[in-house]
Scaffold this motif. Structure first.
Motif, PDB file in Angstrom:
ATOM      1  N   ALA A 235       0.835  -1.204   0.000  1.00 10.81           N
ATOM      2  CA  ALA A 235       0.000   0.000   0.000  1.00 10.81           C
ATOM      3  C   ALA A 235       0.865   1.247   0.000  1.00 10.81           C
ATOM      4  O   ALA A 235       0.537   2.243  -0.656  1.00 10.81           O
ATOM      5  N   ALA A 236       1.979   1.207   0.718  1.00  2.79           N
ATOM      6  CA  ALA A 236       2.890   2.351   0.749  1.00  2.79           C
ATOM      7  C   ALA A 236       3.501   2.595  -0.627  1.00  2.79           C
ATOM      8  O   ALA A 236       3.617   3.742  -1.058  1.00  2.79           O
ATOM      9  N   ASP A 237       3.879   1.514  -1.310  1.00  2.00           N
ATOM     10  CA  ASP A 237       4.445   1.666  -2.649  1.00  2.00           C
ATOM     11  C   ASP A 237       3.415   2.250  -3.617  1.00  2.00           C
ATOM     12  O   ASP A 237       3.738   3.107  -4.433  1.00  2.00           O
ATOM     13  N   TRP A 238       2.159   1.795  -3.520  1.00  3.18           N
ATOM     14  CA  TRP A 238       1.114   2.351  -4.375  1.00  3.18           C
ATOM     15  C   TRP A 238       0.908   3.829  -4.080  1.00  3.18           C
ATOM     16  O   TRP A 238       0.790   4.648  -4.989  1.00  3.18           O
ATOM     17  N   PHE A 239       0.849   4.170  -2.786  1.00  2.00           N
ATOM     18  CA  PHE A 239       0.659   5.575  -2.414  1.00  2.00           C
ATOM     19  C   PHE A 239       1.817   6.420  -2.924  1.00  2.00           C
ATOM     20  O   PHE A 239       1.598   7.516  -3.440  1.00  2.00           O
ATOM     21  N   HIS A 240       3.030   5.931  -2.797  1.00  2.00           N
ATOM     22  CA  HIS A 240       4.196   6.687  -3.238  1.00  2.00           C
ATOM     23  C   HIS A 240       4.160   6.920  -4.741  1.00  2.00           C
ATOM     24  O   HIS A 240       4.479   8.012  -5.221  1.00  2.00           O
ATOM     25  N   ASP A 241       3.765   5.892  -5.506  1.00  2.00           N
ATOM     26  CA  ASP A 241       3.796   5.998  -6.960  1.00  2.00           C
ATOM     27  C   ASP A 241       2.573   6.699  -7.546  1.00  2.00           C
ATOM     28  O   ASP A 241       2.699   7.441  -8.518  1.00  2.00           O
ATOM     29  N   TYR A 242       1.392   6.467  -6.974  1.00  2.00           N
ATOM     30  CA  TYR A 242       0.174   6.971  -7.607  1.00  2.00           C
ATOM     31  C   TYR A 242      -0.695   7.863  -6.728  1.00  2.00           C
ATOM     32  O   TYR A 242      -1.430   8.693  -7.243  1.00  2.00           O
ATOM     33  N   GLY A 243      -0.653   7.696  -5.442  1.00  2.00           N
ATOM     34  CA  GLY A 243      -1.612   8.369  -4.579  1.00  2.00           C
ATOM     35  C   GLY A 243      -1.157   9.673  -3.963  1.00  2.00           C
ATOM     36  O   GLY A 243      -1.973  10.450  -3.475  1.00  2.00           O
ATOM     37  N   ALA A 244       0.147   9.931  -3.949  1.00  2.00           N
ATOM     38  CA  ALA A 244       0.642  11.118  -3.242  1.00  2.00           C
ATOM     39  C   ALA A 244       0.224  12.411  -3.917  1.00  2.00           C
ATOM     40  O   ALA A 244      -0.224  13.350  -3.257  1.00  2.00           O
ATOM     41  N   ALA A 245       0.356  12.475  -5.235  1.00  2.00           N
ATOM     42  CA  ALA A 245       0.011  13.714  -5.939  1.00  2.00           C
ATOM     43  C   ALA A 245      -1.477  14.036  -5.829  1.00  2.00           C
ATOM     44  O   ALA A 245      -1.830  15.182  -5.513  1.00  2.00           O
ATOM     45  N   PRO A 246      -2.382  13.074  -6.053  1.00  2.00           N
ATOM     46  CA  PRO A 246      -3.799  13.396  -5.873  1.00  2.00           C
ATOM     47  C   PRO A 246      -4.176  13.694  -4.417  1.00  2.00           C
ATOM     48  O   PRO A 246      -5.185  14.311  -4.153  1.00  2.00           O
ATOM     49  N   PHE A 247      -3.353  13.259  -3.480  1.00  2.00           N
ATOM     50  CA  PHE A 247      -3.590  13.527  -2.061  1.00  2.00           C
ATOM     51  C   PHE A 247      -3.168  14.953  -1.693  1.00  2.00           C
ATOM     52  O   PHE A 247      -3.857  15.636  -0.940  1.00  2.00           O
ATOM     53  N   MET A 248      -2.041  15.395  -2.235  1.00  2.00           N
ATOM     54  CA  MET A 248      -1.435  16.642  -1.783  1.00  2.00           C
ATOM     55  C   MET A 248      -2.191  17.890  -2.237  1.00  2.00           C
ATOM     56  O   MET A 248      -2.477  18.774  -1.424  1.00  2.00           O
ATOM     57  N   MET A 249      -2.472  18.006  -3.512  1.00  2.00           N
ATOM     58  CA  MET A 249      -3.068  19.252  -4.007  1.00  2.00           C
ATOM     59  C   MET A 249      -4.478  19.493  -3.475  1.00  2.00           C
ATOM     60  O   MET A 249      -4.772  20.617  -3.050  1.00  2.00           O
ATOM     61  N   PRO A 250      -5.374  18.494  -3.421  1.00  2.00           N
ATOM     62  CA  PRO A 250      -6.683  18.777  -2.819  1.00  2.00           C
ATOM     63  C   PRO A 250      -6.589  19.161  -1.334  1.00  2.00           C
ATOM     64  O   PRO A 250      -7.324  20.028  -0.869  1.00  2.00           O
ATOM     65  N   LEU A 251      -5.667  18.516  -0.613  1.00  2.00           N
ATOM     66  CA  LEU A 251      -5.489  18.880   0.793  1.00  2.00           C
ATOM     67  C   LEU A 251      -4.996  20.322   0.921  1.00  2.00           C
ATOM     68  O   LEU A 251      -5.513  21.100   1.723  1.00  2.00           O
ATOM     69  N   ALA A 252      -4.025  20.694   0.110  1.00  2.00           N
ATOM     70  CA  ALA A 252      -3.491  22.059   0.158  1.00  2.00           C
ATOM     71  C   ALA A 252      -4.551  23.087  -0.243  1.00  2.00           C
ATOM     72  O   ALA A 252      -4.700  24.126   0.407  1.00  2.00           O
ATOM     73  N   MET A 253      -5.301  22.796  -1.296  1.00  2.00           N
ATOM     74  CA  MET A 253      -6.343  23.732  -1.725  1.00  2.00           C
ATOM     75  C   MET A 253      -7.469  23.812  -0.694  1.00  2.00           C
ATOM     76  O   MET A 253      -8.055  24.876  -0.487  1.00  2.00           O
ATOM     77  N   GLY A 254      -7.769  22.695  -0.033  1.00  2.00           N
ATOM     78  CA  GLY A 254      -8.770  22.714   1.029  1.00  2.00           C
ATOM     79  C   GLY A 254      -8.342  23.588   2.199  1.00  2.00           C
ATOM     80  O   GLY A 254      -9.143  24.345   2.741  1.00  2.00           O
ATOM     81  N   ILE A 255      -7.086  23.490   2.579  1.00  2.00           N
ATOM     82  CA  ILE A 255      -6.562  24.331   3.666  1.00  2.00           C
ATOM     83  C   ILE A 255      -6.580  25.796   3.252  1.00  2.00           C
ATOM     84  O   ILE A 255      -6.941  26.678   4.032  1.00  2.00           O
ATOM     85  N   LEU A 256      -6.212  26.063   1.990  1.00  2.00           N
ATOM     86  CA  LEU A 256      -6.225  27.440   1.486  1.00  2.00           C
ATOM     87  C   LEU A 256      -7.652  27.995   1.466  1.00  2.00           C
ATOM     88  O   LEU A 256      -7.879  29.152   1.837  1.00  2.00           O
ATOM     89  N   TYR A 257      -8.613  27.177   1.060  1.00  2.00           N
ATOM     90  CA  TYR A 257     -10.010  27.615   1.058  1.00  2.00           C
ATOM     91  C   TYR A 257     -10.504  27.877   2.486  1.00  2.00           C
ATOM     92  O   TYR A 257     -11.202  28.852   2.743  1.00  2.00           O
ATOM     93  N   LEU A 258     -10.143  27.005   3.407  1.00  2.00           N
ATOM     94  CA  LEU A 258     -10.516  27.202   4.806  1.00  2.00           C
ATOM     95  C   LEU A 258      -9.934  28.513   5.338  1.00  2.00           C
ATOM     96  O   LEU A 258     -10.617  29.268   6.039  1.00  2.00           O
ATOM     97  N   GLU A 259      -8.695  28.785   4.986  1.00  2.00           N
ATOM     98  CA  GLU A 259      -8.078  30.053   5.388  1.00  2.00           C
ATOM     99  C   GLU A 259      -8.833  31.237   4.789  1.00  2.00           C
ATOM    100  O   GLU A 259      -9.074  32.240   5.468  1.00  2.00           O
ATOM    101  N   TYR A 260      -9.237  31.135   3.522  1.00  2.00           N
ATOM    102  CA  TYR A 260      -9.998  32.197   2.867  1.00  2.00           C
ATOM    103  C   TYR A 260     -11.313  32.449   3.597  1.00  2.00           C
ATOM    104  O   TYR A 260     -11.685  33.594   3.853  1.00  2.00           O
TER     105      TYR A 260
END
Length: 186
Positions: A125-150
């Protein structure tokens, strides 16, 4: 025109200036975050070592690609785009642009944390997350935090020109005291 600055790649010298500190911050933050979960963790240079459930040593290398520089650049561009499109005061826009860097670093540390926890429990699961899941995880989380700040910034200060006066019973011309009623003939 200012937004086009993000179109140009960083020079190798400028990239080195940002890359090394970001790599150290990601490694230290990831190590600390993993330690807070109770996973046995220690770090050397740009390596984070953990012991998984089978008490085998796992190496989580924080490589240059894992420093978060690419995500930081893209996320800062997204924050600038948001500032161009959103209504609000100048100070709100400055706060949002300035917060892009700490949010990007925080999200990168969260990515390392999730990867480390997955590596602790399940290597596949870690290998899958590293190869495929990290990028889709990071940007929505960052944009969600930015929206919450807004949202917080929009509700932090009330614009007096748009706020309606609040009437207080018995004071001011807007509110009159009710007249006492006398019981009359039925």
């Amino acid at each position: 025109v200012f937004f086009l600055v993000f179109m140009f790649p960083l020079s190798s010298k400028l990239e080195r200036i940002f890359l090394d500190p970001l790599q150290r911050i990601a490694m230290r933050g990831g190590t600390y975050a993993l330690e807070t979960t109770g996973i046995e963790t220690y770090a050397e240079q740009n390596h984070i070592y953990i012991r998984d459930m089978n008490v085998e040593r796992q190496d989580l290398t924080v490589a240059e690609a894992s420093s978060g520089l690419n995500m930081l650049t893209i996320f800062t561009a997204m924050a600038v785009a948001l500032v161009f499109l959103m209504p609000g005061a100048l100070w709100e826009k400055i706060v949002i642009i300035a917060s892009a860097i700490p949010i990007a670093i925080f999200v990168n540390v969260m990515r390392i944390l999730v990867y480390g926890v997955l590596r602790y429990f399940n290597g596949a699961a870690a290998d899958w997350f590293h190869d495929y899941g990290a990028a889709p995880f990071m940007m929505p989380l960052a944009m969600g935090i930015l929206y919450l700040e807004y949202v917080v910034l929009r509700n932090l200060v009330i614009d007096e020109r748009k706020a309606a006066p609040v009437p207080v019973y018995g004071f001011g011309p807007a509110v009159k005291a009710p007249r006492p009623t006398t019981p009359g003939p039925a």
